[in-house]
Design a protein around this motif. Structure first.
Motif, PDB file in Angstrom:
ATOM      1  N   GLU A 139       0.721  -1.282   0.128  1.00 28.86           N
ATOM      2  CA  GLU A 139       0.126   0.070  -0.146  1.00 28.86           C
ATOM      3  C   GLU A 139       0.883   1.273  -0.002  1.00 28.86           C
ATOM      4  O   GLU A 139       0.418   2.106  -0.727  1.00 28.86           O
ATOM      5  CB  GLU A 139      -0.812  -0.046   1.350  1.00 28.86           C
ATOM      6  CG  GLU A 139      -2.048   0.922   1.281  1.00 28.86           C
ATOM      7  CD  GLU A 139      -2.893   0.660   2.209  1.00 28.86           C
ATOM      8  OE1 GLU A 139      -3.563   1.823   2.894  1.00 28.86           O
ATOM      9  OE2 GLU A 139      -3.208  -0.399   2.690  1.00 28.86           O
ATOM     10  N   LYS A 140       1.803   1.377   0.603  1.00 29.42           N
ATOM     11  CA  LYS A 140       2.764   2.222   0.787  1.00 29.42           C
ATOM     12  C   LYS A 140       3.608   2.640  -0.620  1.00 29.42           C
ATOM     13  O   LYS A 140       3.667   3.727  -1.197  1.00 29.42           O
ATOM     14  CB  LYS A 140       3.972   2.150   2.004  1.00 29.42           C
ATOM     15  CG  LYS A 140       4.678   3.327   2.344  1.00 29.42           C
ATOM     16  CD  LYS A 140       5.523   3.208   3.434  1.00 29.42           C
ATOM     17  CE  LYS A 140       6.306   4.301   3.979  1.00 29.42           C
ATOM     18  NZ  LYS A 140       7.171   4.209   5.069  1.00 29.42           N
ATOM     19  N   ALA A 141       4.018   1.365  -1.114  1.00 31.08           N
ATOM     20  CA  ALA A 141       4.732   1.814  -2.565  1.00 31.08           C
ATOM     21  C   ALA A 141       3.869   2.163  -3.403  1.00 31.08           C
ATOM     22  O   ALA A 141       4.114   2.902  -4.482  1.00 31.08           O
ATOM     23  CB  ALA A 141       5.191   0.277  -2.907  1.00 31.08           C
ATOM     24  N   SER A 142       2.367   1.663  -3.355  1.00 25.88           N
ATOM     25  CA  SER A 142       1.424   2.140  -4.578  1.00 25.88           C
ATOM     26  C   SER A 142       1.235   3.803  -4.427  1.00 25.88           C
ATOM     27  O   SER A 142       1.253   4.518  -5.083  1.00 25.88           O
ATOM     28  CB  SER A 142       0.148   1.363  -4.440  1.00 25.88           C
ATOM     29  OG  SER A 142       0.171   0.308  -3.822  1.00 25.88           O
ATOM     30  N   LYS A 154       7.667   7.711  -7.569  1.00 29.09           N
ATOM     31  CA  LYS A 154       8.815   6.873  -7.013  1.00 29.09           C
ATOM     32  C   LYS A 154       8.360   5.338  -7.034  1.00 29.09           C
ATOM     33  O   LYS A 154       7.038   4.991  -6.763  1.00 29.09           O
ATOM     34  CB  LYS A 154       8.905   7.241  -5.686  1.00 29.09           C
ATOM     35  CG  LYS A 154       9.543   8.517  -5.510  1.00 29.09           C
ATOM     36  CD  LYS A 154       9.689   9.045  -3.941  1.00 29.09           C
ATOM     37  CE  LYS A 154      10.247  10.528  -3.776  1.00 29.09           C
ATOM     38  NZ  LYS A 154      10.624  10.720  -2.458  1.00 29.09           N
ATOM     39  N   TYR A 155       9.251   4.432  -7.258  1.00 31.00           N
ATOM     40  CA  TYR A 155       8.795   3.051  -7.336  1.00 31.00           C
ATOM     41  C   TYR A 155       9.891   2.246  -6.502  1.00 31.00           C
ATOM     42  O   TYR A 155      11.094   2.520  -6.505  1.00 31.00           O
ATOM     43  CB  TYR A 155       8.917   2.643  -8.709  1.00 31.00           C
ATOM     44  CG  TYR A 155       8.123   3.525  -9.719  1.00 31.00           C
ATOM     45  CD1 TYR A 155       6.776   2.733  -9.794  1.00 31.00           C
ATOM     46  CD2 TYR A 155       8.394   4.183 -10.408  1.00 31.00           C
ATOM     47  CE1 TYR A 155       5.853   3.328 -10.658  1.00 31.00           C
ATOM     48  CE2 TYR A 155       7.466   5.147 -11.093  1.00 31.00           C
ATOM     49  CZ  TYR A 155       6.343   4.701 -11.381  1.00 31.00           C
ATOM     50  OH  TYR A 155       5.287   5.393 -12.048  1.00 31.00           O
ATOM     51  N   ALA A 156       9.344   1.127  -5.848  1.00 33.90           N
ATOM     52  CA  ALA A 156       9.885   0.199  -4.806  1.00 33.90           C
ATOM     53  C   ALA A 156      10.272  -1.024  -5.519  1.00 33.90           C
ATOM     54  O   ALA A 156       9.427  -1.994  -6.080  1.00 33.90           O
ATOM     55  CB  ALA A 156       9.402  -0.012  -3.547  1.00 33.90           C
TER      56      ALA A 156
END
Length: 94
Positions: free
Chosen positions: A15-18, A25-27
């Motif tokens: 959820e945080k990465a979305s 920014k992408y993880a």
């Protein structure tokens, strides 16, 4: 030198990465020995039309885990996460 597919293991889909994707920014989960420059080059090579602005890296240590009912304790593997900020382009992660 590692292959691009060895450097970038998988995208981190949380959820945080979305929420970070809205800020461009992408993880990614990356190889433990990968450096920032390698990660940036691998992202640009794997996703055409993308320009990397910066790379931030976090190291995670593996948690201790019990192996069954015995008192023996094992460990999960250490891993590394990279947050890649793009200056142009977008990555579609589904």
């Amino acid at each position: 030198m590692k292959n691009n597919f060895e450097v970038i293991i998988a995208p981190v889909i949380t959820e945080k990465a979305s929420a970070l994707a809205a800020e461009n920014k992408y993880a990614f989960r990356v190889h433990v020995d990968a450096e920032k420059i390698e990660i940036g080059r691998a992202v640009e090579a794997l996703f055409p039309g993308v320009k990397v602005a910066s790379v931030n890296v976090m190291n995670y240590s593996g948690k201790p885990k019990r192996m069954g009912r015995s008192p023996k304790v094992g460990r999960r593997a250490n891993w590394k996460k990279a947050i890649v900020t793009l200056s142009e382009g977008a990555i579609e992660i589904a």
